[in-house]
Design an enzyme around this catalytic site. Structure first.
Site, PDB file in Angstrom:
ATOM      1  N   LYS A  94       0.327   3.676  -2.805  1.00  0.00           N
ATOM      2  CA  LYS A  94      -0.729   4.681  -2.793  1.00  0.00           C
ATOM      3  C   LYS A  94      -0.171   6.107  -2.752  1.00  0.00           C
ATOM      4  O   LYS A  94      -0.870   7.054  -3.123  1.00  0.00           O
ATOM      5  CB  LYS A  94      -1.669   4.455  -1.602  1.00  0.00           C
ATOM      6  N   SER A 138       0.789  -1.235   0.000  1.00  0.00           N
ATOM      7  CA  SER A 138       0.000   0.000   0.000  1.00  0.00           C
ATOM      8  C   SER A 138       0.823   1.288   0.000  1.00  0.00           C
ATOM      9  O   SER A 138       0.258   2.362  -0.166  1.00  0.00           O
ATOM     10  CB  SER A 138      -0.945   0.026   1.205  1.00  0.00           C
ATOM     11  N   SER A 158      -5.952   3.509   4.220  1.00  0.00           N
ATOM     12  CA  SER A 158      -5.420   2.665   3.152  1.00  0.00           C
ATOM     13  C   SER A 158      -6.529   2.016   2.346  1.00  0.00           C
ATOM     14  O   SER A 158      -6.459   0.831   1.997  1.00  0.00           O
ATOM     15  CB  SER A 158      -4.488   1.590   3.728  1.00  0.00           C
TER      16      SER A 158
END
Length: 346
Positions: free
Chosen positions: A126, A123, A178
């Site tokens: 991101k 993640s 997230s």
């Protein structure tokens, strides 16, 4: 964020090959743009075995993708060309396979371990999506949720059909919690998954992050996914130059809209470095079964700001945020100096 479904791999295989061929789709195809800087590949990688993320492969990696070119000269300077621990003596031991600690403002890299080894970002990818969205969309643009968001794999912010979300709210869902659903909605607002992932590859190359290949918008594993600790620190720094990202990354909690008969609620950060380290201003962590744990964050002491990025770590015997904290403590104790390399500017 847990591992995504195997179907993702087949769906994005052709797209990843597009990224690998440096023919990424830009969001505004009509706008004339300069090509990303060329990378002259070395005949053989300086660090054999580090040109691709280590096994075992994720179930989503169903398409064989050649490794990214290994630059003939290490990005950031020759001091970052090593394969193991780099920097002065006294750096605290950490368990992550790769890390970088650097001055966020002048770009000086203070210490690193295998800074250009390629790993799966999970993640922390991101941050690249956030940078792209902040450039491409207005913070008050509104996007509607769909039933597809309810079926997104992994962590979710809580988006549903009929809900109306500003880009500012989606950014909070992306970075605080997230949310893979927030990543999906932002990608849809930027032309869909294919265009967004290709543009992420394009932006990474433009910024000098030549170890980075996106395969999904959210960081769920996919064919050819790769990033280095150096690139993670670099992309985090450049993302913070976007006001919307800088405003969002340090938030502890925000109100978030509901949808249908689901009322609104408070969205709270899950980032332990931000919550527990004195002086922390923002962080983003990630996890998949194949990537293991990843983390990037920054803090300020005495007017000095440092960024720390760790890849392929574990939570035991020392939690990832504590590994990051140890590197930050060490970095803040160091006097200004030339370091071992630099985070390059675009």
């Amino acid at each position: 964020m847990r591992t995504g479904r195997a179907a993702v791999g087949a769906a994005v295989g052709a797209l990843v090959l597009l990224c690998a061929d440096a023919r990424a789709v830009r969001l505004d195809a009509a706008a004339p743009t300069a090509p990303p800087p060329a990378v002259v590949a070395a005949t053989t990688p300086t660090c054999p075995g580090q040109e691709s993320p280590p096994g075992p492969p994720a179930v989503e990696e169903t398409v064989a993708v050649a490794p990214l070119p290994w630059p003939a000269e290490p990005v950031g300077g020759p001091g970052l060309g090593g394969c193991g621990d780099l920097g002065p003596p006294g750096v605290p031991p950490v368990g992550a396979a790769a890390y970088v600690v650097a001055d966020l403002d002048d770009g000086t890299v203070l210490a690193a371990r295998a800074p250009h080894a390629r790993h799966r970002p999970a993640s922390t990818l991101k941050m690249l999506l956030a940078l792209l969205a902040a450039r491409a969309l207005g913070p008050d643009d509104v996007v509607e949720g769909t039933a597809d968001e309810l079926r997104v794999d992994g962590s979710k912010a809580g988006i549903g059909p009929g809900g109306r979300y500003t880009v500012r709210q989606l950014m909070a869902g992306l970075l605080l919690n997230s949310g893979n659903d927030a990543a999906q909605v932002l990608a849809r607002a930027m032309g869909g998954t294919e265009a967004t992932v290709a543009a992420m590859c394009d932006v990474a190359a433009e910024l000098g992050a030549h170890d980075t290949r996106a395969a999904t918008p959210s960081g769920l594993d996919g064919p050819g996914m790769a990033m280095s600790a150096y690139d993670l620190a670099l992309l985090f720094r450049d993302a913070l130059r976007e006001p919307l990202v800088a405003e969002t990354i340090g938030l502890r909690a925000v109100p978030f809209p509901g949808y249908g008969d689901h009322p609104g609620f408070t969205l709270s950060t899950t980032e332990r470095l931000l919550l527990r380290y004195p002086g922390a201003l923002g962080s983003k962590s990630g996890f998949t079964d194949a990537a293991r744990h990843t983390l990037v964050g920054f803090a300020e002491h005495g007017g000095r700001r440092l960024v720390v990025a760790l890849m392929r770590g574990e939570q035991r015997p020392v939690a990832m945020w504590q590994q990051a904290a140890a590197l930050l403590d060490w970095g803040f104790a160091q006097p200004p100096g030339p370091g071992i390399g630099r985070l390059v500017d675009p």
